[in-house]
Design a protein around this motif. Structure first.
Motif, PDB file in Angstrom:
ATOM      1  N   PRO A 451       0.842  -1.208   0.000  1.00  0.00           N
ATOM      2  CA  PRO A 451       0.000   0.000   0.000  1.00  0.00           C
ATOM      3  C   PRO A 451       0.872   1.250   0.000  1.00  0.00           C
ATOM      4  O   PRO A 451       1.971   1.253   0.556  1.00  0.00           O
ATOM      5  CB  PRO A 451      -0.791  -0.124   1.310  1.00  0.00           C
ATOM      6  N   PRO A 452       0.392   2.309  -0.625  1.00  0.00           N
ATOM      7  CA  PRO A 452       1.172   3.554  -0.615  1.00  0.00           C
ATOM      8  C   PRO A 452       1.313   4.107   0.795  1.00  0.00           C
ATOM      9  O   PRO A 452       0.517   3.797   1.686  1.00  0.00           O
ATOM     10  CB  PRO A 452       0.354   4.486  -1.514  1.00  0.00           C
ATOM     11  N   SER A 453       2.321   4.924   0.984  1.00  0.00           N
ATOM     12  CA  SER A 453       2.514   5.566   2.283  1.00  0.00           C
ATOM     13  C   SER A 453       1.270   6.362   2.665  1.00  0.00           C
ATOM     14  O   SER A 453       0.573   6.921   1.807  1.00  0.00           O
ATOM     15  CB  SER A 453       3.727   6.496   2.256  1.00  0.00           C
ATOM     16  N   GLU A 454       0.992   6.401   3.962  1.00  0.00           N
ATOM     17  CA  GLU A 454      -0.131   7.177   4.503  1.00  0.00           C
ATOM     18  C   GLU A 454       0.406   8.077   5.609  1.00  0.00           C
ATOM     19  O   GLU A 454       0.585   7.647   6.749  1.00  0.00           O
ATOM     20  CB  GLU A 454      -1.210   6.244   5.047  1.00  0.00           C
ATOM     21  N   VAL A 455       0.721   9.325   5.244  1.00  0.00           N
ATOM     22  CA  VAL A 455       1.323  10.272   6.183  1.00  0.00           C
ATOM     23  C   VAL A 455       0.725  11.655   5.958  1.00  0.00           C
ATOM     24  O   VAL A 455       0.135  11.931   4.908  1.00  0.00           O
ATOM     25  CB  VAL A 455       2.858  10.335   6.006  1.00  0.00           C
ATOM     26  N   PRO A 456       0.873  12.549   6.920  1.00  0.00           N
ATOM     27  CA  PRO A 456       0.407  13.923   6.707  1.00  0.00           C
ATOM     28  C   PRO A 456       1.244  14.623   5.636  1.00  0.00           C
ATOM     29  O   PRO A 456       2.479  14.568   5.683  1.00  0.00           O
ATOM     30  CB  PRO A 456       0.599  14.593   8.070  1.00  0.00           C
ATOM     31  N   ARG A 457       0.560  15.256   4.718  1.00  0.00           N
ATOM     32  CA  ARG A 457       1.251  15.965   3.632  1.00  0.00           C
ATOM     33  C   ARG A 457       0.634  17.349   3.443  1.00  0.00           C
ATOM     34  O   ARG A 457      -0.580  17.531   3.545  1.00  0.00           O
ATOM     35  CB  ARG A 457       1.181  15.182   2.328  1.00  0.00           C
ATOM     36  N   HIS A 458       1.500  18.318   3.123  1.00  0.00           N
ATOM     37  CA  HIS A 458       1.009  19.658   2.819  1.00  0.00           C
ATOM     38  C   HIS A 458       0.217  19.674   1.521  1.00  0.00           C
ATOM     39  O   HIS A 458      -0.761  20.416   1.393  1.00  0.00           O
ATOM     40  CB  HIS A 458       2.182  20.633   2.723  1.00  0.00           C
ATOM     41  N   THR A 459       0.628  18.849   0.571  1.00  0.00           N
ATOM     42  CA  THR A 459       0.020  18.900  -0.754  1.00  0.00           C
ATOM     43  C   THR A 459      -1.450  18.503  -0.749  1.00  0.00           C
ATOM     44  O   THR A 459      -2.202  18.928  -1.620  1.00  0.00           O
ATOM     45  CB  THR A 459       0.790  17.990  -1.737  1.00  0.00           C
ATOM     46  N   ASP A 460      -1.868  17.682   0.216  1.00  0.00           N
ATOM     47  CA  ASP A 460      -3.278  17.302   0.266  1.00  0.00           C
ATOM     48  C   ASP A 460      -4.005  17.886   1.475  1.00  0.00           C
ATOM     49  O   ASP A 460      -5.137  17.506   1.783  1.00  0.00           O
ATOM     50  CB  ASP A 460      -3.440  15.781   0.227  1.00  0.00           C
ATOM     51  N   GLY A 461      -3.335  18.803   2.172  1.00  0.00           N
ATOM     52  CA  GLY A 461      -3.988  19.492   3.275  1.00  0.00           C
ATOM     53  C   GLY A 461      -4.117  18.688   4.554  1.00  0.00           C
ATOM     54  O   GLY A 461      -4.881  19.074   5.450  1.00  0.00           O
ATOM     55  N   THR A 462      -3.370  17.603   4.675  1.00  0.00           N
ATOM     56  CA  THR A 462      -3.489  16.763   5.875  1.00  0.00           C
ATOM     57  C   THR A 462      -2.387  17.028   6.894  1.00  0.00           C
ATOM     58  O   THR A 462      -2.315  16.344   7.910  1.00  0.00           O
ATOM     59  CB  THR A 462      -3.472  15.275   5.495  1.00  0.00           C
ATOM     60  N   ALA A 463      -1.519  18.011   6.648  1.00  0.00           N
ATOM     61  CA  ALA A 463      -0.439  18.365   7.571  1.00  0.00           C
ATOM     62  C   ALA A 463      -0.678  19.769   8.111  1.00  0.00           C
ATOM     63  O   ALA A 463      -1.203  20.648   7.409  1.00  0.00           O
ATOM     64  CB  ALA A 463       0.913  18.289   6.875  1.00  0.00           C
ATOM     65  N   THR A 464      -0.293  19.976   9.358  1.00  0.00           N
ATOM     66  CA  THR A 464      -0.473  21.286   9.964  1.00  0.00           C
ATOM     67  C   THR A 464       0.556  21.465  11.076  1.00  0.00           C
ATOM     68  O   THR A 464       1.502  20.680  11.211  1.00  0.00           O
ATOM     69  CB  THR A 464      -1.911  21.440  10.502  1.00  0.00           C
ATOM     70  N   THR A 465       0.362  22.492  11.899  1.00  0.00           N
ATOM     71  CA  THR A 465       1.271  22.773  13.013  1.00  0.00           C
ATOM     72  C   THR A 465       0.632  22.358  14.330  1.00  0.00           C
ATOM     73  O   THR A 465      -0.594  22.226  14.453  1.00  0.00           O
ATOM     74  CB  THR A 465       1.600  24.269  13.079  1.00  0.00           C
ATOM     75  N   ARG A 466       1.462  22.190  15.328  1.00  0.00           N
ATOM     76  CA  ARG A 466       0.950  21.866  16.648  1.00  0.00           C
ATOM     77  C   ARG A 466       0.116  23.015  17.212  1.00  0.00           C
ATOM     78  O   ARG A 466      -0.899  22.781  17.881  1.00  0.00           O
ATOM     79  CB  ARG A 466       2.118  21.503  17.572  1.00  0.00           C
ATOM     80  N   ALA A 467       0.522  24.238  16.926  1.00  0.00           N
ATOM     81  CA  ALA A 467      -0.194  25.394  17.454  1.00  0.00           C
ATOM     82  C   ALA A 467      -1.635  25.426  16.946  1.00  0.00           C
ATOM     83  O   ALA A 467      -2.572  25.729  17.708  1.00  0.00           O
ATOM     84  CB  ALA A 467       0.522  26.685  17.071  1.00  0.00           C
ATOM     85  N   GLU A 468      -1.840  25.109  15.670  1.00  0.00           N
ATOM     86  CA  GLU A 468      -3.189  25.159  15.093  1.00  0.00           C
ATOM     87  C   GLU A 468      -4.096  24.133  15.762  1.00  0.00           C
ATOM     88  O   GLU A 468      -5.255  24.423  16.091  1.00  0.00           O
ATOM     89  CB  GLU A 468      -3.111  24.920  13.583  1.00  0.00           C
ATOM     90  N   VAL A 469      -3.567  22.914  15.982  1.00  0.00           N
ATOM     91  CA  VAL A 469      -4.367  21.870  16.613  1.00  0.00           C
ATOM     92  C   VAL A 469      -4.682  22.233  18.056  1.00  0.00           C
ATOM     93  O   VAL A 469      -5.840  22.127  18.514  1.00  0.00           O
ATOM     94  CB  VAL A 469      -3.639  20.514  16.531  1.00  0.00           C
ATOM     95  N   LEU A 470      -3.683  22.660  18.799  1.00  0.00           N
ATOM     96  CA  LEU A 470      -3.889  22.957  20.218  1.00  0.00           C
ATOM     97  C   LEU A 470      -4.837  24.136  20.413  1.00  0.00           C
ATOM     98  O   LEU A 470      -5.615  24.161  21.380  1.00  0.00           O
ATOM     99  CB  LEU A 470      -2.550  23.230  20.890  1.00  0.00           C
ATOM    100  N   GLU A 471      -4.796  25.097  19.519  1.00  0.00           N
ATOM    101  CA  GLU A 471      -5.699  26.241  19.623  1.00  0.00           C
ATOM    102  C   GLU A 471      -7.158  25.794  19.564  1.00  0.00           C
ATOM    103  O   GLU A 471      -8.000  26.281  20.326  1.00  0.00           O
ATOM    104  CB  GLU A 471      -5.401  27.239  18.504  1.00  0.00           C
ATOM    105  N   ARG A 472      -7.449  24.836  18.703  1.00  0.00           N
ATOM    106  CA  ARG A 472      -8.829  24.367  18.572  1.00  0.00           C
ATOM    107  C   ARG A 472      -9.276  23.582  19.809  1.00  0.00           C
ATOM    108  O   ARG A 472     -10.406  23.743  20.279  1.00  0.00           O
ATOM    109  CB  ARG A 472      -8.972  23.521  17.307  1.00  0.00           C
ATOM    110  N   PHE A 473      -8.399  22.758  20.348  1.00  0.00           N
ATOM    111  CA  PHE A 473      -8.776  22.017  21.550  1.00  0.00           C
ATOM    112  C   PHE A 473      -8.871  22.944  22.773  1.00  0.00           C
ATOM    113  O   PHE A 473      -9.744  22.767  23.627  1.00  0.00           O
ATOM    114  CB  PHE A 473      -7.789  20.883  21.806  1.00  0.00           C
ATOM    115  N   ALA A 474      -7.970  23.910  22.857  1.00  0.00           N
ATOM    116  CA  ALA A 474      -8.029  24.855  23.983  1.00  0.00           C
ATOM    117  C   ALA A 474      -9.334  25.637  23.962  1.00  0.00           C
ATOM    118  O   ALA A 474      -9.943  25.910  25.011  1.00  0.00           O
ATOM    119  CB  ALA A 474      -6.834  25.788  23.941  1.00  0.00           C
TER     120      ALA A 474
END
Length: 620
Positions: A451-474
């Motif tokens: 199977p192809p690799s399954e990882v976060p990538r900028h090209t498909d919008g599945t990668a981001t920063t820790r700050a963005e994720v934590l801001e939403r949970f906070a």
């Protein structure tokens, strides 16, 4: 040369002679393997201080514990799986279902579970590689004195003619301690210390930090002392949740890199008579980092030029290597900062030395979300300068196991004993690893593309920063760590002799490398990677991060290795009922089967795990 013979050999029936399909019963073999290597051989170049341990015949000799599970009568399917022991532990029969996460029993006492590999006729091998392990099947579990650790280790040779040199020991206790050993020993494990060369050494340094990337603060020399050559004490004690680094001189100089040669030559010896058409390597966490280093050093070719592994699966190793081959190395370190953090991080860079020699194995790298939140997981597949996506290496695949943490299926009751701020989860990635191992074998043996690799990538919008994720949970009221207390991967300067395996301590830290994590959906679950049915059809938001419980006066960093189970950011899940939910998770499981991330025989187990999560949510 290489492995020259076995001694103290014991052969006993395994699992009371239980039959495993057409391959019959298994036997458990325990022995001590003797090795002799030539430091002048090209395959041994780069093993630090190896030439300093040569005997009168020019060879370097050492021994290690060897363990085998093999079909009786030397039958089987002609395939060998070598498991890299984690801190001396066999860990269990790999890829078996229905067993504890990490078994501490000796070989004959391992619970085989469903015997997934045994039923297929695999031979499974382990060989000691750590010099700092207390060897023997009747060891003890750290300072508790609880019998049960089955430690397999290595008696490393000692380098001659090395002047006492600087070393550092790092530790971060969870409870206040009056003293600490000069090793990474803990309540559960005891490792061999590097003794100080001078208990009155005025040049020795002790520093403390309040967070992983915080600047170190020097502790005055008069406030701490060496109690003896193997123990250090601090006035008022070492405080819980403070990071301590002790730098001092030692005269003990084992040739630590012989552990790499022991693994190489054990597998080579087992393959020598042609009984095995293929061999695979498997390692988890520390052992996965070992395999990354093994490949980066080009150790997949033995002294005779033969390939060692045809395939390698390194699980939850992140982008790190380890303290496995430099002067005064400590293989047991849980949070190593130094040689393990040197580039290259990405898969193509990692494999470049092996590719120059040939015999590049097919490689699978699997990580939980925790390795991404630690700050290094994404470096396996992004440019370490820019953070840009990198293409797959032609001989490797990389998989994020979404919404999981480093400890995986460790029972929730144990995880809840750890000082984390949020509720925890216990997702079992074992079924996905089973399917991926099958895919790796098919790739290496039959040329079937995985199977192809399954990882976060900028090209498909599945990668981001820790700050963005934590801001939403906070914003939703969840406990989150302080951004400036997060782990960071930095450039490391170990001095002018680092390339020769001799570090300068204290080390100097430089620029930060990109820290990229999976993006999340509206409910807070990760949208990259391979998702278990419980994560694909969630009743909660599952993360790979969990802050430590607040401690007055201290920052709020992540608590190592744990994920969180939090309310969905979109509110309670909307299912018509349990049957409706079960239909959805069964569909998710079938999609994993179609994508070859799950075996058909494991559908019920993954559906059952998801239903258990549903029931817990309903009860609460």
């Amino acid at each position: 040369m290489g492995l020259t013979g076995l001694r103290d050999e014991s052969v006993r029936p395994f699992a009371e002679g239980r039959l495993w399909g057409p391959h019959g019963s298994y036997e458990a073999v325990s022995a001590v393997a003797d090795f002799a290597v030539d430091p002048r051989a090209a395959a041994n170049h780069g093993i630090v201080d190896l030439e300093r341990a040569a005997g009168p015949d020019g060879l370097v000799r050492f021994d290690a514990d060897l363990r085998l599970l093999r079909p009786r009568g030397r039958g089987g399917n002609g395939r060998l799986l070598f498991v890299v022991a984690n801190r001396g532990l066999l860990g269990g029969v790999p890829f078996s279902a229905g067993t504890p996460l990490m078994q501490i029993a000796a070989l004959g006492g391992l619970d085989p579970g469903d015997g997934f590999l045994l039923a297929e006729g695999w031979t499974i091998a382990w060989c000691g590689w750590q010099w700092d392990i207390t060897r023997g099947d009747a060891g003890t579990m750290g300072t508790t004195g609880v019998a049960g650790i089955a430690g397999i280790g290595l008696r490393a040779p000692t380098a001659a003619g090395v002047e006492p040199g600087r070393i550092r020991v790092e530790f971060r206790p969870d409870t206040d301690q009056g003293t600490h050993a000069l090793s990474d020993s803990s309540l559960f494990f005891t490792f061999t210390e590097y003794p100080t060369a001078d208990i009155d050494d005025p040049q020795a340094l002790l520093t403390e930090q309040l967070a992983p990337d915080a600047p170190p603060r020097l502790i005055e020399r008069e406030r701490w002392r060496f109690v003896d050559e193997r123990t250090v004490a601090l006035d008022g004690g070492f405080q819980a949740f403070h990071w301590y680094t002790l730098t001092y001189r030692t005269s003990l100089c084992p040739v630590v890199g012989t552990g790499l040669l022991a693994v190489r030559d054990a597998v080579s010896w087992l393959r020598r008579d042609g009984s095995f058409t293929h061999a695979f390597g498997y390692g988890v966490s520390q052992s996965g980092r070992f395999l990354r280093q093994f490949l980066h050093e080009g150790r997949n070719v033995d002294e005779g030029g033969a390939a060692v592994f045809d395939g390698v699966l390194a699980h939850i190793a992140g982008a790190r290597r380890g303290e496995f081959n430099h002067r005064y190395a400590q293989p047991s370190l849980t949070h190593p900062l130094g040689f393990p953090n040197l580039p290259p991080y990405d898969t193509t860079g990692l494999l470049e030395p092996q590719r120059a020699l040939g015999a590049v194995p097919k490689l699978f790298l699997t990580n939980s979300s925790w390795e991404y939140w630690r700050g290094d997981g994404a470096l396996v597949h992004v440019d370490s300068d820019t953070g840009d996506d990198l293409p797959d290496d032609p001989d490797a695949r990389v998989y994020l196991l979404a919404g999981t943490d480093h400890f995986g299926a460790m029972p929730t009751a144990l995880k809840e004993l750890m000082p984390a701020a949020n509720p925890v989860h216990d997702h079992d990635v074992g079924p996905v690893l089973r399917a991926l191992f099958v895919a790796l074998v098919q790739w290496a043996c039959d040329g079937v593309e995985p199977p192809p690799s399954e990882v976060p990538r900028h090209t498909d919008g599945t990668a981001t920063t820790r700050a963005e994720v934590l801001e939403r949970f906070a914003a939703a009221g969840a406990a989150v760590p302080d951004l400036d207390a997060l782990n960071i991967t930095r450039d490391v300067d170990l001095g002018p002799q680092a390339a020769a395996g001799v570090g300068r301590w204290p080390l100097r830290l430089g620029a930060a490398r990109p820290a990229i994590v999976p993006a999340i959906d509206a409910g807070g679950n990760e949208i990259a990677g391979v998702a278990l049915p419980a994560v694909a059809v969630p009743v909660a938001a599952y993360t790979g991060w969990n802050p430590r419980r607040p401690v007055p006066g201290l920052p709020n960093p992540l608590y190592e290795f744990l994920g969180s189970r939090l309310p969905l950011l979109t509110g309670p899940p909307a299912f018509a009922g349990r049957d409706d939910y079960e239909s959805a998770v069964r569909a998710a499981a079938e999609r994993l089967v179609a994508a070859r991330f799950l075996l058909a025989e494991d559908v019920e187990a993954t559906v059952g795990e998801a239903l258990a999560a549903y029931d817990r949510a309903a009860d609460s």
